[in-house]
Design a protein around this motif. Structure first.
Motif, short mmCIF file in Angstrom:
data_model
loop_
_atom_site.label_atom_id
_atom_site.label_comp_id
_atom_site.label_asym_id
_atom_site.label_seq_id
_atom_site.Cartn_x
_atom_site.Cartn_y
_atom_site.Cartn_z
N ALA B 114 68.31 22.22 -4.59
CA ALA B 114 69.64 22.83 -4.49
C ALA B 114 69.65 24.15 -5.25
O ALA B 114 70.14 25.17 -4.75
CB ALA B 114 70.69 21.87 -5.05
N GLU B 115 69.10 24.13 -6.44
CA GLU B 115 69.12 25.29 -7.33
C GLU B 115 68.16 26.38 -6.83
O GLU B 115 68.50 27.55 -6.77
CB GLU B 115 68.69 24.78 -8.72
N ALA B 116 66.94 25.98 -6.44
CA ALA B 116 65.93 26.98 -6.13
C ALA B 116 66.01 27.47 -4.69
O ALA B 116 65.60 28.57 -4.38
CB ALA B 116 64.54 26.40 -6.39
N PHE B 117 66.54 26.64 -3.80
CA PHE B 117 66.50 27.05 -2.40
C PHE B 117 67.87 27.10 -1.73
O PHE B 117 68.30 28.15 -1.27
CB PHE B 117 65.56 26.13 -1.60
N ALA B 118 68.57 25.95 -1.70
CA ALA B 118 69.81 25.88 -0.92
C ALA B 118 70.87 26.85 -1.43
O ALA B 118 71.67 27.36 -0.65
CB ALA B 118 70.35 24.46 -0.91
N SER B 119 70.86 27.13 -2.75
CA SER B 119 71.94 27.96 -3.29
C SER B 119 71.74 29.44 -3.01
O SER B 119 72.60 30.24 -3.34
CB SER B 119 72.10 27.71 -4.79
N ASN B 120 70.58 29.86 -2.45
CA ASN B 120 70.48 31.27 -2.07
C ASN B 120 69.76 31.49 -0.74
O ASN B 120 69.06 32.46 -0.55
CB ASN B 120 69.82 32.08 -3.20
N ASN B 121 69.92 30.53 0.17
CA ASN B 121 69.35 30.69 1.51
C ASN B 121 70.36 30.23 2.56
O ASN B 121 71.25 29.43 2.25
CB ASN B 121 68.07 29.86 1.65
N PRO B 122 70.22 30.74 3.81
CA PRO B 122 71.15 30.31 4.87
C PRO B 122 71.02 28.82 5.16
O PRO B 122 69.98 28.20 4.87
CB PRO B 122 70.71 31.13 6.09
N VAL B 123 72.07 28.25 5.79
CA VAL B 123 72.14 26.82 6.02
C VAL B 123 70.94 26.29 6.80
O VAL B 123 70.35 25.27 6.46
CB VAL B 123 73.45 26.46 6.76
N LYS B 124 70.53 27.02 7.87
CA LYS B 124 69.47 26.47 8.71
C LYS B 124 68.13 26.36 7.96
O LYS B 124 67.40 25.39 8.12
CB LYS B 124 69.31 27.30 10.00
N TYR B 125 67.86 27.35 7.08
CA TYR B 125 66.61 27.24 6.31
C TYR B 125 66.71 26.15 5.26
O TYR B 125 65.74 25.44 4.97
CB TYR B 125 66.27 28.59 5.67
N ALA B 126 67.92 26.02 4.66
CA ALA B 126 68.11 24.97 3.66
C ALA B 126 67.88 23.59 4.30
O ALA B 126 67.26 22.71 3.69
CB ALA B 126 69.52 25.05 3.08
N LEU B 127 68.34 23.45 5.56
CA LEU B 127 68.14 22.18 6.27
C LEU B 127 66.65 21.91 6.47
O LEU B 127 66.16 20.81 6.18
CB LEU B 127 68.87 22.23 7.61
N MET B 128 65.91 22.91 6.94
CA MET B 128 64.49 22.71 7.20
C MET B 128 63.73 22.46 5.91
O MET B 128 62.84 21.61 5.84
CB MET B 128 63.88 23.94 7.91
N ASP B 129 64.09 23.19 4.85
CA ASP B 129 63.45 23.01 3.56
C ASP B 129 63.66 21.57 3.05
O ASP B 129 62.73 20.91 2.62
CB ASP B 129 64.04 24.02 2.56
N ALA B 130 64.93 21.09 3.17
CA ALA B 130 65.24 19.74 2.68
C ALA B 130 64.49 18.69 3.49
O ALA B 130 63.95 17.73 2.94
CB ALA B 130 66.75 19.51 2.74
N LEU B 131 64.45 18.90 4.82
CA LEU B 131 63.72 17.94 5.67
C LEU B 131 62.25 17.88 5.28
O LEU B 131 61.68 16.80 5.11
CB LEU B 131 63.84 18.36 7.14
N GLY B 132 61.64 19.05 5.12
CA GLY B 132 60.22 19.11 4.77
C GLY B 132 59.94 18.47 3.43
O GLY B 132 59.04 17.64 3.28
N MET B 133 60.74 18.83 2.42
CA MET B 133 60.56 18.28 1.08
C MET B 133 60.77 16.76 1.10
O MET B 133 60.04 16.02 0.45
CB MET B 133 61.56 18.92 0.10
#
Lengths: 179, 203
Positions: B114-133
């Motif tokens: 949340a801190e390193a990625f979702a809070s400074n990236n667009p929603v679609k990338y945050a979704l893919m990042d979360a899925l991958g992680m």
């Protein structure tokens, strides 16, 4: 709006929305969770009283259940036994034959034991060793019953809870007009 | 394609367990059987995806100073939803994992993403990042669970595989077994990726 009040408002909103979402989820799942708990209790009672086809909750005591066979004869007594385990309370349903004074079954309703170790008190091989034991038995782990490898405390806890709760349940049953 | 890249990095290159060493508490605590590791991984995946998406949506409205408490409240809400949902629809799995589900709140992997990625990236990338992680975390926990269950109980997902003459190494389902298994796996994976990079640099 200055920074401080903006912080307060945002946190308040986040908290309020989360609370609302949680309240709705809880309202939606609560009946299902209660139903599962009810049917689990029913299943547990009939499991520990293999001869019983139906049961009645004892008046004045919702932890005691009397089992009946098809003809309405009393076939045994089931009760909820609880006590401390390794990490939290262990709740069990215990069934016994009051005329032959022996256990007819035991099953674990809820516990907080370590998964993979103490949690194995739920496994059939462990529970089944209490079947047919006399209610006078001491249930000492490693002597009268096999203990779970790596979880002696949980095994002992089950034995102690049984030993303490059987006389109490029997007493409660007899003083309320049982045979 | 960036969407794919954000997903794939969590599987291996930036794997939460084997590369970033994040979320060690559930990794070590619940992996004493394959099914526990898998279920914990899936529950974490759910919370990670939901909270990352919500945080990516609301990130511009949250003042910097209160972002951590806000993120934690969002994460805790999804954890409780997952817990209630499982209790209502999958009571058996919920019973096995009961104690560990509330602990997902304090899994630093989720707050970390949340801190390193979702809070400074667009929603679609945050979704893919979360899925991958989340998928990366799930396979890592399942692998640890399989190894510990085979050695410690002689079974995989509850099915006996080692035969009757096998004496289980109880230590592998006890806490020290988690450290031993994770340590050996980390060593193997490090040696492997080191070899790969040095070979690549030769050519």
């Amino acid at each position: 709006m200055n920074n401080t009040s903006r912080m307060v408002v945002v946190l308040l909103l986040v908290g309020a929305i989360s609370g609302l979402v949680l309240a709705l989820t809880f309202k939606w799942t609560e009946p299902m969770i209660n139903e599962i708990a009810q049917s689990n209790q029913k299943k547990a009672i009939l499991e520990v009283l293999p001869k019983a086809k139906s049961y009645k909750t004892m008046e004045n005591n919702n932890q005691l259940f009397i089992g009946y066979d098809d003809n309405g004869n009393e076939v045994g007594l089931a009760f909820i036994a609880e006590g401390g385990g390794f990490q939290g309370d262990i709740r069990m349903m215990v069934g016994m034959d009051t005329t032959e004074e022996k256990l007819t079954g035991m099953t674990v309703l809820s516990h907080l034991e370590t998964p993979g170790l103490g949690a194995r008190i739920e496994e059939d091989w462990f529970k089944d060793q209490f079947n047919e034991k006399s209610i006078e038995d001491d249930f000492i782990a490693k002597q009268d019953v096999e203990a779970i490898t790596g979880a002696t405390i949980s095994s002992n806890a089950v034995s102690n809870i049984l030993k303490n709760s059987i006389p109490k349940a029997l007493d409660a049953y007899r003083t309320r007009g049982g045979k | 394609m960036r969407m794919w890249k954000e997903f794939i990095k969590g599987l291996w290159k930036e794997n939460a367990v084997f590369r970033q060493l994040m979320g060690m508490c559930p990794t070590l605590a619940v992996t004493n059987a394959a099914i526990n590791g898998l279920a914990m991984g899936l529950a974490t995946l759910f919370v990670l995806v939901c909270s990352s998406v919500i945080i990516a949506i609301v990130k511009n409205y949250i003042p910097d100073k209160v972002r951590i408490p806000s993120f934690i409240v969002v994460i805790a809400t999804f954890v409780t939803i997952a817990d209630l949902f499982m209790a209502a629809f999958f009571p058996d799995i919920q019973k096995v994992l009961g104690l560990f589900i509330p602990l997902i709140v304090v899994n630093c992997l989720i707050l970390g993403r949340a801190e390193a990625f979702a809070s400074n990236n667009p929603v679609k990338y945050a979704l893919m990042d979360a899925l991958g992680m989340g998928v990366g975390f799930t396979w890592a926990l399942t692998l640890l669970g399989i190894i510990r269950e085979v050695l410690g109980m002689g079974s995989i997902f509850g099915i006996e595989v080692m035969g009757v003459n096998f004496t289980p190494w109880i230590i592998f389902i006890l806490p020290p077994g988690a450290f031993i298994t994770l340590g050996i796996l980390l060593g193997i994976f490090n040696a492997f990726s080191k070899k790969k990079t040095s070979e690549a640099s030769c050519h």
